[in-house]
Design a protein around this motif. Structure first.
Motif, mmCIF file in Angstrom:
data_model
loop_
_atom_site.group_PDB
_atom_site.id
_atom_site.type_symbol
_atom_site.label_atom_id
_atom_site.label_comp_id
_atom_site.label_asym_id
_atom_site.label_seq_id
_atom_site.Cartn_x
_atom_site.Cartn_y
_atom_site.Cartn_z
ATOM 1 N N GLY A 1 0.822 -1.197 0.000
ATOM 2 C CA GLY A 1 0.000 0.000 0.000
ATOM 3 C C GLY A 1 0.855 1.246 0.000
ATOM 4 O O GLY A 1 2.087 1.172 -0.109
ATOM 5 N N PRO A 2 0.242 2.396 0.131
ATOM 6 C CA PRO A 2 1.005 3.646 0.147
ATOM 7 C C PRO A 2 1.995 3.675 1.308
ATOM 8 O O PRO A 2 1.780 3.032 2.342
ATOM 9 C CB PRO A 2 -0.079 4.717 0.325
ATOM 10 N N PRO A 3 3.079 4.419 1.162
ATOM 11 C CA PRO A 3 4.033 4.548 2.282
ATOM 12 C C PRO A 3 3.360 5.190 3.491
ATOM 13 O O PRO A 3 2.410 5.959 3.357
ATOM 14 C CB PRO A 3 5.125 5.469 1.722
ATOM 15 N N ARG A 4 3.876 4.864 4.663
ATOM 16 C CA ARG A 4 3.419 5.538 5.876
ATOM 17 C C ARG A 4 3.679 7.030 5.758
ATOM 18 O O ARG A 4 4.669 7.457 5.147
ATOM 19 C CB ARG A 4 4.186 4.991 7.087
ATOM 20 N N ASP A 5 2.798 7.825 6.343
ATOM 21 C CA ASP A 5 2.950 9.275 6.236
ATOM 22 C C ASP A 5 4.312 9.749 6.729
ATOM 23 O O ASP A 5 4.912 10.667 6.155
ATOM 24 C CB ASP A 5 1.843 9.982 7.029
ATOM 25 N N ASP A 6 4.817 9.121 7.799
ATOM 26 C CA ASP A 6 6.087 9.581 8.365
ATOM 27 C C ASP A 6 7.295 9.012 7.638
ATOM 28 O O ASP A 6 8.437 9.269 8.028
ATOM 29 C CB ASP A 6 6.167 9.234 9.860
ATOM 30 N N GLU A 7 7.057 8.237 6.572
ATOM 31 C CA GLU A 7 8.166 7.668 5.815
ATOM 32 C C GLU A 7 8.124 8.063 4.339
ATOM 33 O O GLU A 7 8.850 7.500 3.518
ATOM 34 C CB GLU A 7 8.163 6.135 5.944
ATOM 35 N N ARG A 8 7.309 9.022 4.000
ATOM 36 C CA ARG A 8 7.206 9.444 2.598
ATOM 37 C C ARG A 8 8.423 10.265 2.182
ATOM 38 O O ARG A 8 8.884 11.125 2.926
ATOM 39 C CB ARG A 8 5.939 10.277 2.385
ATOM 40 N N VAL A 9 8.897 9.987 0.966
ATOM 41 C CA VAL A 9 9.919 10.846 0.364
ATOM 42 C C VAL A 9 9.229 12.126 -0.094
ATOM 43 O O VAL A 9 8.180 12.065 -0.746
ATOM 44 C CB VAL A 9 10.576 10.134 -0.842
ATOM 45 N N PRO A 10 9.750 13.301 0.246
ATOM 46 C CA PRO A 10 9.111 14.544 -0.207
ATOM 47 C C PRO A 10 8.934 14.544 -1.727
ATOM 48 O O PRO A 10 9.821 14.111 -2.462
ATOM 49 C CB PRO A 10 10.096 15.626 0.229
#
Length: 343
Positions: A320-329
């Motif tokens: 699924g999508p990356p965790r919010d705190d692990e997203r690459v800007p």
């Protein structure tokens, strides 16, 4: 990575890692246990990027926490300068070396990422990066997400190991052998070996979508992290300039195919990658000027690799999508770098 240049000018990587393993049976004293370990990595580092990708593909985010060091470091250690106060919020340390010294107060080898750290003691368990990803695939299986891929299928392990070994010696480490060569002769030898291997990979991948079998395996993860850095760093900074990746049609399409697969492109931070190499390697780039290019938007162009068959996750599903705190800007991914201001 700790390394040295021998009297002949050849770059040698120090590969004497802490070989303790985290296993299902705990035979080295460190059993698989959710929440017990923290993967300390850096998005800039290709060896650490492998572990970040595999952790995400297998869905181990809630089982193994992730600590991220910044893209640059000094001679002493990787640092947690991305975190508030420059301190890792879980391990409560400012420098990764602190976790190494917890394991061995007299530790004299390289302070490297990735490292698996025992949270309770604050000590590094292992920094053996090739083994870390294989163990995530084989020892942590009870905690893989539903639909997780088999990145190291038993029937293909011998072939994966053979391909991965050539990729490591000739490509992953080959770019470093060229970049850090201490003589013209050593550089030219490394350059030749690198592009011989890239030609071999192009031929292999012209007939099949993935390196081994018809799904993504550990071998693909290992090649991807070098390809993702090739034009941004290795082509110029390491003088690997026979061709850009974008001038190698098969490898460029293959790299885009993986980049557009969840787990690969969404863990790739081009800004941090460039900051790391161009700022840290002052012997190669004493001005520490970080180039603005190349254009990154072409990573999202069609690759047409589906025509070769195969499915990235076999009978499984993408993460699924990356965790919010692990997203690459967003601005660090497949977007054009900002234009320089006019003077």
């Amino acid at each position: 990575m700790a390394s040295y240049v021998n009297p002949g000018g050849e770059y040698n990587r120090d590969s004497d890692y802490i070989s303790t393993r985290i296993t299902a049976d705990g035979r080295d004293g460190y059993p698989v246990e959710p929440g017990r370990y923290r993967l300390v990595a850096a998005r800039a580092c290709p060896w650490a990027n492998r572990a970040i990708i595999v952790r995400r593909l297998l869905g181990l985010e809630d089982v193994i926490s992730l600590g991220l060091c910044g893209p640059t470091h000094d001679e002493r250690s990787w640092t947690f300068d991305l975190d508030p106060g420059g301190v890792d919020p879980v391990l409560k340390i400012p420098r990764l070396q602190d976790a190494y010294f917890k394991r061995d107060p007299g530790y004299e080898k390289g302070i490297t990422v990735p490292a698996m750290v025992d949270v309770a003691t604050g000590a590094v368990v292992t920094n053996d990066f090739p083994r870390i990803t294989l163990d995530l695939s084989t020892e942590w299986t009870p905690y893989h997400r539903d639909g997780a891929p088999d990145l190291y299928p038993e029937a293909l392990r011998a072939e994966i190991d053979e391909v991965a070994e050539r990729i490591y010696t000739e490509v992953n480490n080959g770019v470093y052998r060229a970049g850090f060569a201490g003589s013209q002769e050593a550089y030219e030898a490394a350059y030749g070996r690198l592009f011989t291997a890239l030609d071999w990979l192009s031929e292999r991948l012209s007939k099949q979508r993935y390196l081994v079998g018809d799904t993504i395996t550990e071998a693909d993860v290992r090649l991807f992290t070098t390809l993702a850095r090739f034009d941004a760093v290795y082509h110029g900074h390491f003088k690997c300039n026979r061709n850009k990746l974008t001038e190698l049609p098969v490898l460029w399409a293959y790299a885009r195919d993986l980049f557009q697969t969840p787990g690969f492109g969404d863990t790739t931070d081009f800004v941090q990658i460039k900051q790391h190499y161009y700022v840290v390697h002052t012997d190669i780039n004493p001005t520490k000027i970080v180039p603005l290019g190349p254009d990154r938007s072409n990573w999202l162009t069609p690759h047409d690799r589906e025509e070769l068959g195969g499915k990235p996750f076999g009978d499984g599903t993408p993460p699924g999508p990356p965790r919010d705190d692990e997203r690459v800007p967003t601005e660090h991914g497949a977007t054009n770098p900002a234009a320089p201001p006019r003077s």
